[in-house]
Design a protein around this motif. Structure first.
Motif, short mmCIF file in Angstrom:
data_model
loop_
_atom_site.label_atom_id
_atom_site.label_comp_id
_atom_site.label_asym_id
_atom_site.label_seq_id
_atom_site.Cartn_x
_atom_site.Cartn_y
_atom_site.Cartn_z
N ARG A 1 0.82 -1.27 0.12
CA ARG A 1 -0.02 -0.06 0.07
C ARG A 1 0.91 1.28 0.09
O ARG A 1 0.36 2.21 -0.65
CB ARG A 1 -0.98 0.06 1.33
N THR A 2 2.09 1.24 0.82
CA THR A 2 2.75 2.51 0.72
C THR A 2 3.51 2.51 -0.62
O THR A 2 3.70 3.71 -1.01
CB THR A 2 4.21 2.09 1.90
N LYS A 3 3.72 1.61 -1.16
CA LYS A 3 4.50 1.58 -2.45
C LYS A 3 3.38 2.28 -3.65
O LYS A 3 3.64 3.04 -4.40
CB LYS A 3 4.98 0.09 -2.93
N ALA A 4 2.20 1.79 -3.46
CA ALA A 4 1.17 2.14 -4.44
C ALA A 4 0.91 3.88 -4.26
O ALA A 4 0.66 4.35 -4.98
CB ALA A 4 -0.14 1.51 -4.11
N ALA A 5 0.91 4.09 -2.90
CA ALA A 5 0.75 5.45 -2.42
C ALA A 5 1.68 6.27 -3.09
O ALA A 5 1.56 7.45 -3.67
CB ALA A 5 0.54 5.62 -1.06
N ALA A 6 3.18 5.62 -2.91
CA ALA A 6 4.14 6.58 -3.57
C ALA A 6 3.96 6.84 -5.09
O ALA A 6 4.42 7.73 -5.66
CB ALA A 6 5.73 5.94 -3.04
N GLN A 7 3.91 5.55 -5.71
CA GLN A 7 3.52 5.53 -7.03
C GLN A 7 2.71 6.74 -7.63
O GLN A 7 2.75 7.53 -8.62
CB GLN A 7 3.07 4.17 -7.66
N ASP A 8 1.51 6.78 -6.64
CA ASP A 8 0.32 7.57 -7.10
C ASP A 8 0.93 9.04 -6.69
O ASP A 8 0.54 10.01 -7.80
CB ASP A 8 -0.93 7.47 -6.13
N LEU A 9 1.79 9.31 -5.78
CA LEU A 9 1.94 10.67 -5.50
C LEU A 9 3.07 11.13 -6.62
O LEU A 9 3.24 12.22 -7.11
CB LEU A 9 2.72 10.73 -4.16
N ALA A 10 4.01 10.22 -7.04
CA ALA A 10 4.88 10.33 -8.09
C ALA A 10 4.18 10.63 -9.30
O ALA A 10 4.50 11.79 -10.08
CB ALA A 10 5.88 9.25 -8.22
N GLU A 11 3.01 10.09 -9.65
CA GLU A 11 2.43 10.15 -11.03
C GLU A 11 1.76 11.36 -10.73
O GLU A 11 1.81 12.24 -11.88
CB GLU A 11 1.21 9.02 -11.25
N ALA A 12 1.14 12.00 -9.51
CA ALA A 12 0.33 13.22 -9.42
C ALA A 12 1.51 14.20 -9.53
O ALA A 12 1.21 15.49 -10.18
CB ALA A 12 -0.15 13.42 -8.09
N ASP A 13 2.78 14.04 -9.14
CA ASP A 13 3.70 15.34 -9.25
C ASP A 13 4.17 15.39 -10.75
O ASP A 13 4.23 16.60 -11.09
CB ASP A 13 4.83 14.89 -8.28
N ARG A 14 4.43 14.29 -11.22
CA ARG A 14 4.50 14.33 -12.86
C ARG A 14 3.74 14.98 -13.66
O ARG A 14 3.95 15.71 -14.68
CB ARG A 14 4.85 12.83 -13.28
N ILE A 15 2.33 14.69 -13.43
CA ILE A 15 1.57 15.46 -13.99
C ILE A 15 1.30 16.76 -13.89
O ILE A 15 1.24 17.72 -14.63
CB ILE A 15 -0.15 14.94 -13.62
N ARG A 16 1.59 17.08 -12.61
CA ARG A 16 1.65 18.84 -12.23
C ARG A 16 2.59 19.31 -13.02
O ARG A 16 2.49 20.56 -13.50
CB ARG A 16 1.70 18.85 -10.76
N ARG A 17 3.84 18.70 -12.88
CA ARG A 17 5.08 19.38 -13.65
C ARG A 17 4.72 19.27 -15.25
O ARG A 17 5.10 20.47 -15.91
CB ARG A 17 6.28 18.40 -13.41
N VAL A 18 4.43 18.26 -15.79
CA VAL A 18 3.90 18.32 -17.13
C VAL A 18 3.04 19.68 -17.58
O VAL A 18 3.20 20.27 -18.52
CB VAL A 18 3.35 17.01 -17.76
N THR A 19 1.86 19.62 -16.44
CA THR A 19 0.95 20.68 -16.78
C THR A 19 1.55 22.17 -16.54
O THR A 19 1.30 23.14 -17.31
CB THR A 19 -0.02 20.62 -15.87
N GLU A 20 2.48 22.47 -15.62
CA GLU A 20 3.07 23.46 -15.40
C GLU A 20 4.11 23.86 -16.86
O GLU A 20 4.01 25.00 -17.29
CB GLU A 20 3.96 23.58 -14.07
N ALA A 21 4.67 22.78 -17.06
CA ALA A 21 5.68 23.07 -18.26
C ALA A 21 4.92 23.34 -19.40
O ALA A 21 5.20 24.30 -20.27
CB ALA A 21 6.60 21.70 -18.50
N LYS A 22 3.66 22.63 -19.71
CA LYS A 22 2.78 23.06 -20.86
C LYS A 22 2.34 24.30 -20.63
O LYS A 22 2.30 25.32 -21.65
CB LYS A 22 1.68 22.11 -20.87
N ALA A 23 1.98 25.11 -19.46
CA ALA A 23 1.42 26.25 -19.34
C ALA A 23 2.49 27.29 -19.61
O ALA A 23 2.28 28.41 -20.19
CB ALA A 23 0.85 26.35 -17.97
#
Length: 315
Positions: free
Chosen positions: A197-219
């Motif tokens: 569950r910790t691994k899955a949560a870390a993966q979800d957080l990393a994916e959310a951070d990646r999406i945020r960074r990609v969104t910010e870069a696009k913006a």
């Protein structure tokens, strides 16, 4: 005469038996619903009677057993070992009843077999189920036992049903109601689940951070693109304004060289006015005649840089 005496004696005996039976309650009897009674005569099987009112010969017939035809339940615990050498405890529940089959004769019926063919049928059924489970569980890993416990129970039920049918019992179902693990194994599984569950949560957080960074870069890219378009449009507007200004001056009859000088003078005057309005205490040395300045653009840049430096010092 002798015959009459014999018949009279037999009648007297029968009358005495009837009276004794009636007085002691040994003559008539009632069988409850979903039950059957086995009658023996002088120690030998005689007949099976079902629910209702019946009579028997006192002192000669006896009720050997009253057999319930209702479905019964028996639960027990056993310990088994899985393929990966984990000893687990199983809570097993078996539902069964005496077979309703009558067969070709009374001796072939489920009631007859359940009473005469096995001394302890419930204990024997438990042994059959235990043996079947201890034979089938070792081919499965611990995870497979949890995943396939219903299938395992069905296979065991099918196997034991065939064995118990010979003794007049029908095994309705066999259920594995609980799987108990050793404390250390349960703790290990909880730790593994927590780590997953910790691994899955870390993966979800990393994916959310990646999406945020990609969104910010696009913006940011879109903003830079829009800014570039704005600068380009601004330069284009300035160029068009200069072009229009020169054309307006030339329309008055002024030549190209004079028009250019007039335009440069106008720009120089506006620059000086803006410099004077800023109110800063900076000193900039400029030529008295703007025509003597061959690098007016460089001098304007120098003046702006001095103003910026002065603002930084004051801050």
């Amino acid at each position: 005469m002798f015959i009459f005496d014999l018949l009279g004696g037999l009648f007297s005996i029968a009358l005495v038996l009837i009276v004794v039976g009636a007085l002691t309650g040994n003559l008539f009897f009632v069988v409850k619903q979903q039950h059957a009674v086995i009658i023996e005569r002088l120690g030998k099987f005689n007949r099976i009677v079902g629910a209702g009112f019946h009579a028997k010969i006192p002192l000669i017939d006896r009720k050997a057993a009253t057999v319930s035809l209702r479905t019964m339940k028996n639960g027990f615990d056993i310990d088994v070992k899985t393929q990966d050498n984990v000893t687990i405890g199983l809570e097993v529940s078996a539902q069964y009843h005496v077979s309703y089959e009558m067969g070709a004769g009374p001796a072939d019926s489920g009631v007859y077999k359940s009473y005469y063919m096995l001394q302890q049928p419930v204990a024997q059924m438990r042994d059959f189920i235990t043996d079947a489970l201890r034979s089938s569980i070792p081919v499965y890993t611990l995870d497979e036992v949890f995943a396939k416990k219903d299938d395992i129970a069905k296979d065991v039920n099918a196997t034991v049903s065939e064995q118990m049918d010979a003794y007049g019992f029908t095994l309705v179902s066999t259920l594995i109601t609980k799987i108990a693990l050793p404390a250390e194994v349960e703790d290990s599984m909880n730790q593994i689940n927590a780590a997953q569950r910790t691994k899955a949560a870390a993966q979800d957080l990393a994916e959310a951070d990646r999406i945020r960074r990609v969104t910010e870069a696009k913006a940011e890219a879109e903003a830079m693109e829009k800014a570039g378009e704005g600068i380009a449009n601004q330069r284009k507007a300035i160029a068009l304004g200069i072009k229009d200004s020169l054309e307006t001056i030339q329309e008055t009859g002024v030549g190209n060289d004079e028009a250019n000088q007039l335009f440069m003078f106008t720009q120089w005057t506006e620059m000086m006015n803006e410099f004077a309005k800023s109110g800063r205490a900076s000193t900039v040395v400029l030529p008295t005649d703007f025509r003597d300045s061959a690098s007016m653009f460089e001098q304007i840049i120098a003046a702006e840089q001095v103003a910026k430096d002065d603002a930084g010092t004051q801050a």
